[in-house]
Design a protein around this motif. Structure first.
Motif, PDB file in Angstrom:
ATOM      1  N   ARG A   2     -12.399  -8.536   0.672  1.00  0.00           N
ATOM      2  CA  ARG A   2     -13.274  -7.381   0.461  1.00  0.00           C
ATOM      3  C   ARG A   2     -12.704  -6.126   1.102  1.00  0.00           C
ATOM      4  O   ARG A   2     -13.289  -5.055   0.996  1.00  0.00           O
ATOM      5  N   HIS A   3     -11.575  -6.252   1.761  1.00  0.00           N
ATOM      6  CA  HIS A   3     -10.931  -5.079   2.352  1.00  0.00           C
ATOM      7  C   HIS A   3      -9.972  -4.400   1.376  1.00  0.00           C
ATOM      8  O   HIS A   3      -9.431  -3.342   1.681  1.00  0.00           O
ATOM      9  N   ASN A   4      -9.740  -5.012   0.217  1.00  0.00           N
ATOM     10  CA  ASN A   4      -8.955  -4.342  -0.820  1.00  0.00           C
ATOM     11  C   ASN A   4      -9.743  -3.152  -1.359  1.00  0.00           C
ATOM     12  O   ASN A   4     -10.949  -3.257  -1.576  1.00  0.00           O
ATOM     13  N   ARG A   5      -9.061  -2.043  -1.576  1.00  0.00           N
ATOM     14  CA  ARG A   5      -9.709  -0.851  -2.108  1.00  0.00           C
ATOM     15  C   ARG A   5      -8.793  -0.156  -3.104  1.00  0.00           C
ATOM     16  O   ARG A   5      -7.600   0.002  -2.856  1.00  0.00           O
ATOM     17  N   ILE A   6      -9.349   0.244  -4.256  1.00  0.00           N
ATOM     18  CA  ILE A   6      -8.614   1.072  -5.201  1.00  0.00           C
ATOM     19  C   ILE A   6      -9.626   1.766  -6.094  1.00  0.00           C
ATOM     20  O   ILE A   6     -10.685   1.206  -6.423  1.00  0.00           O
ATOM     21  N   SER A   7      -9.323   2.984  -6.480  1.00  0.00           N
ATOM     22  CA  SER A   7     -10.194   3.704  -7.407  1.00  0.00           C
ATOM     23  C   SER A   7      -9.769   3.401  -8.829  1.00  0.00           C
ATOM     24  O   SER A   7      -8.613   3.039  -9.091  1.00  0.00           O
ATOM     25  N   ALA A   8     -10.699   3.559  -9.760  1.00  0.00           N
ATOM     26  CA  ALA A   8     -10.362   3.346 -11.175  1.00  0.00           C
ATOM     27  C   ALA A   8      -9.293   4.327 -11.631  1.00  0.00           C
ATOM     28  O   ALA A   8      -8.414   3.989 -12.427  1.00  0.00           O
ATOM     29  N   GLU A   9      -9.345   5.557 -11.094  1.00  0.00           N
ATOM     30  CA  GLU A   9      -8.339   6.554 -11.456  1.00  0.00           C
ATOM     31  C   GLU A   9      -6.953   6.126 -10.993  1.00  0.00           C
ATOM     32  O   GLU A   9      -5.975   6.228 -11.742  1.00  0.00           O
ATOM     33  N   ALA A  10      -6.857   5.612  -9.760  1.00  0.00           N
ATOM     34  CA  ALA A  10      -5.560   5.170  -9.242  1.00  0.00           C
ATOM     35  C   ALA A  10      -5.023   3.991 -10.033  1.00  0.00           C
ATOM     36  O   ALA A  10      -3.836   3.935 -10.369  1.00  0.00           O
ATOM     37  N   MET A  11      -5.886   3.029 -10.364  1.00  0.00           N
ATOM     38  CA  MET A  11      -5.450   1.873 -11.142  1.00  0.00           C
ATOM     39  C   MET A  11      -4.963   2.288 -12.517  1.00  0.00           C
ATOM     40  O   MET A  11      -3.923   1.811 -13.005  1.00  0.00           O
ATOM     41  N   THR A  12      -5.683   3.200 -13.160  1.00  0.00           N
ATOM     42  CA  THR A  12      -5.281   3.669 -14.486  1.00  0.00           C
ATOM     43  C   THR A  12      -3.953   4.415 -14.423  1.00  0.00           C
ATOM     44  O   THR A  12      -3.100   4.276 -15.310  1.00  0.00           O
ATOM     45  N   ARG A  13      -3.762   5.198 -13.369  1.00  0.00           N
ATOM     46  CA  ARG A  13      -2.506   5.927 -13.214  1.00  0.00           C
ATOM     47  C   ARG A  13      -1.330   4.949 -13.066  1.00  0.00           C
ATOM     48  O   ARG A  13      -0.257   5.143 -13.649  1.00  0.00           O
ATOM     49  N   ILE A  14      -1.536   3.878 -12.294  1.00  0.00           N
ATOM     50  CA  ILE A  14      -0.484   2.864 -12.128  1.00  0.00           C
ATOM     51  C   ILE A  14      -0.176   2.193 -13.462  1.00  0.00           C
ATOM     52  O   ILE A  14       0.989   2.026 -13.847  1.00  0.00           O
ATOM     53  N   LEU A  15      -1.228   1.802 -14.191  1.00  0.00           N
ATOM     54  CA  LEU A  15      -1.029   1.124 -15.472  1.00  0.00           C
ATOM     55  C   LEU A  15      -0.306   2.018 -16.471  1.00  0.00           C
ATOM     56  O   LEU A  15       0.585   1.564 -17.205  1.00  0.00           O
ATOM     57  N   ALA A  16      -0.675   3.297 -16.527  1.00  0.00           N
ATOM     58  CA  ALA A  16      -0.013   4.221 -17.455  1.00  0.00           C
ATOM     59  C   ALA A  16       1.466   4.364 -17.116  1.00  0.00           C
ATOM     60  O   ALA A  16       2.324   4.391 -18.004  1.00  0.00           O
ATOM     61  N   ALA A  17       1.782   4.420 -15.825  1.00  0.00           N
ATOM     62  CA  ALA A  17       3.178   4.537 -15.408  1.00  0.00           C
ATOM     63  C   ALA A  17       3.958   3.261 -15.727  1.00  0.00           C
ATOM     64  O   ALA A  17       5.122   3.320 -16.150  1.00  0.00           O
ATOM     65  N   THR A  21       0.834  -1.203   0.000  1.00  0.00           N
ATOM     66  CA  THR A  21       0.000   0.000   0.000  1.00  0.00           C
ATOM     67  C   THR A  21       0.870   1.255   0.000  1.00  0.00           C
ATOM     68  O   THR A  21       0.664   2.173  -0.805  1.00  0.00           O
ATOM     69  N   GLN A  22       1.853   1.297   0.877  1.00  0.00           N
ATOM     70  CA  GLN A  22       2.736   2.464   0.972  1.00  0.00           C
ATOM     71  C   GLN A  22       3.553   2.653  -0.301  1.00  0.00           C
ATOM     72  O   GLN A  22       3.711   3.781  -0.788  1.00  0.00           O
ATOM     73  N   THR A  23       4.056   1.544  -0.850  1.00  0.00           N
ATOM     74  CA  THR A  23       4.877   1.626  -2.059  1.00  0.00           C
ATOM     75  C   THR A  23       4.078   2.169  -3.231  1.00  0.00           C
ATOM     76  O   THR A  23       4.552   3.036  -3.987  1.00  0.00           O
ATOM     77  N   LEU A  24       2.857   1.679  -3.415  1.00  0.00           N
ATOM     78  CA  LEU A  24       2.024   2.156  -4.519  1.00  0.00           C
ATOM     79  C   LEU A  24       1.702   3.636  -4.369  1.00  0.00           C
ATOM     80  O   LEU A  24       1.782   4.401  -5.331  1.00  0.00           O
ATOM     81  N   GLN A  25       1.339   4.042  -3.167  1.00  0.00           N
ATOM     82  CA  GLN A  25       0.997   5.447  -2.946  1.00  0.00           C
ATOM     83  C   GLN A  25       2.189   6.360  -3.223  1.00  0.00           C
ATOM     84  O   GLN A  25       2.048   7.407  -3.860  1.00  0.00           O
ATOM     85  N   GLN A  26       3.361   5.970  -2.752  1.00  0.00           N
ATOM     86  CA  GLN A  26       4.531   6.824  -2.891  1.00  0.00           C
ATOM     87  C   GLN A  26       5.109   6.784  -4.304  1.00  0.00           C
ATOM     88  O   GLN A  26       5.437   7.830  -4.873  1.00  0.00           O
ATOM     89  N   ALA A  27       5.242   5.579  -4.878  1.00  0.00           N
ATOM     90  CA  ALA A  27       5.882   5.437  -6.184  1.00  0.00           C
ATOM     91  C   ALA A  27       5.052   6.072  -7.296  1.00  0.00           C
ATOM     92  O   ALA A  27       5.612   6.596  -8.268  1.00  0.00           O
ATOM     93  N   TYR A  28       3.726   6.034  -7.160  1.00  0.00           N
ATOM     94  CA  TYR A  28       2.866   6.533  -8.227  1.00  0.00           C
ATOM     95  C   TYR A  28       2.096   7.789  -7.820  1.00  0.00           C
ATOM     96  O   TYR A  28       1.195   8.209  -8.536  1.00  0.00           O
ATOM     97  N   ARG A  29       2.468   8.345  -6.672  1.00  0.00           N
ATOM     98  CA  ARG A  29       1.887   9.606  -6.203  1.00  0.00           C
ATOM     99  C   ARG A  29       0.367   9.565  -6.224  1.00  0.00           C
ATOM    100  O   ARG A  29      -0.304  10.451  -6.764  1.00  0.00           O
ATOM    101  N   LEU A  30      -0.159   8.527  -5.610  1.00  0.00           N
ATOM    102  CA  LEU A  30      -1.608   8.338  -5.588  1.00  0.00           C
ATOM    103  C   LEU A  30      -2.222   9.150  -4.459  1.00  0.00           C
ATOM    104  O   LEU A  30      -1.603   9.332  -3.408  1.00  0.00           O
ATOM    105  N   PRO A  31      -3.432   9.637  -4.656  1.00  0.00           N
ATOM    106  CA  PRO A  31      -4.121  10.370  -3.583  1.00  0.00           C
ATOM    107  C   PRO A  31      -4.281   9.500  -2.344  1.00  0.00           C
ATOM    108  O   PRO A  31      -4.482   8.281  -2.443  1.00  0.00           O
ATOM    109  N   GLU A  32      -4.182  10.104  -1.187  1.00  0.00           N
ATOM    110  CA  GLU A  32      -4.332   9.381   0.064  1.00  0.00           C
ATOM    111  C   GLU A  32      -5.696   8.696   0.112  1.00  0.00           C
ATOM    112  O   GLU A  32      -6.722   9.304  -0.171  1.00  0.00           O
ATOM    113  N   GLY A  33      -5.680   7.411   0.429  1.00  0.00           N
ATOM    114  CA  GLY A  33      -6.920   6.662   0.542  1.00  0.00           C
ATOM    115  C   GLY A  33      -7.438   6.072  -0.757  1.00  0.00           C
ATOM    116  O   GLY A  33      -8.462   5.398  -0.761  1.00  0.00           O
ATOM    117  N   SER A  34      -6.734   6.319  -1.870  1.00  0.00           N
ATOM    118  CA  SER A  34      -7.219   5.796  -3.154  1.00  0.00           C
ATOM    119  C   SER A  34      -6.845   4.341  -3.366  1.00  0.00           C
ATOM    120  O   SER A  34      -7.343   3.695  -4.292  1.00  0.00           O
TER     121      SER A  34
END
Length: 293
Positions: free
Chosen positions: A176-191, A152-165
């Motif tokens: 069911r405790h996994n959480r991600i927004s479509a915007e965050a996933m797309t940002r990771i994939l683009a990177a 969680t920390q690595t994804l947020q920091q490496a891809y500059r994801l909004p807090e809580g995304s």
């Protein structure tokens, strides 16, 4: 285990691999117009019961996790030794690694290393959850809680994801405790697509109308061979994330030019096909968008 279905004695029967004389497969399937089945094991995985409805032969293996990998290994090893002419006696049981209950070995009996690219292929093309779980644990600190927090920390920091995304709870995506927004996933994939080692990721994904979990989806023009991605499903949730490929020389197989993520929540029971149809329709529109002059 990998499960396929073959014709034998005038009916369709399950074929489980790896097979062993110490593993009994009980077939409780019935012929149907649908292909919906599951496989359950007894307390120590010595008996496997395949039940449900089977439409026809299927040579594409579907993977089912085993509850006791050491016992599976023991039963398969015993079978192979017997086939090689080694006489065996007694039975099989789980026990301490060395007498006295110590969990330490002075030296390993054998070492098998799986290349990361092979693991990525099974994890993404076939959506094999156990491999994803193992990759997360190997990349993390070896514990589920610690590895999930580190991811969680690595994804947020490496891809500059909004807090809580993004919030990772497990590697396989079944919690069911996994959480991600479509915007965050797309940002990771683009990177990821911009990295030098991007081909390792892109080549591990299922191909629409071609391989893995997308082999029966996106199989018609303009999507065939132009959509690569990773599917995801738990009850009430359906996901498809990946890339649209450019058309290269009038055919498929070009470079990734568009990243996407389509996440559907609150899908009614038995209506997963509605979410999948929507995902496929949106992918077709994205392909047409890419092809516009």
């Amino acid at each position: 285990w990998d499960v396929t279905f073959a014709r034998s004695g005038g009916r369709i029967v399950p074929v489980v691999y790896p097979a062993s004389a110490w593993i009994r497969v009980i077939d409780q399937t019935r012929a149907s117009k649908r292909h919906v089945w599951d496989m359950r094991s007894n307390a120590n995985d010595s008996e496997l019961t395949v039940r449900g409805e089977v439409k026809g032969e299927s040579s594409y293996p579907l993977s089912v996790p085993c509850d006791y990998p050491p016992m599976l290994f023991a039963r398969v090893l015993a079978d192979r030794l017997q086939r090689a002419g080694v006489r065996l006696g007694g039975g099989m049981r789980l026990g301490p690694l060395v007498p006295g209950g110590s969990q330490r070995l002075d030296r390993p009996l054998a070492v098998h290393r799986t290349p990361l690219l092979d693991a990525l292929q099974r994890m993404n093309t076939d959506s094999l959850n156990m491999v994803a779980e193992g990759v997360m644990l190997r990349a993390g600190d070896g514990t589920w809680a610690g590895s999930a927090e580190l991811m969680t920390q690595t994804l947020q920091q490496a891809y500059r994801l909004p807090e809580g995304s993004v919030r990772v709870s497990d590697g396989g995506g079944l919690s069911r405790h996994n959480r991600i927004s479509a915007e965050a996933m797309t940002r990771i994939l683009a990177a990821l697509a911009a990295r030098q080692d991007a081909p390792a990721i892109l080549n591990s994904l299922a191909v629409g109308g071609g391989t893995g979990t997308l082999r029966r989806r996106l199989a018609e023009d303009p999507c065939r061979g132009r959509v690569i991605g990773k599917t995801g499903y738990i009850l009430g949730v359906s996901a498809l994330s990946g890339y649209i490929l450019e058309r290269e020389g009038g055919g498929a197989g070009g470079r990734a030019v568009l990243a996407f993520s389509i996440l559907a929540n609150d899908v009614p029971p038995g209506k997963a096909w509605v979410a999948k149809d929507l995902q496929d329709a949106l992918c077709a529109e994205l392909v047409r968008h890419v092809d516009r002059p």
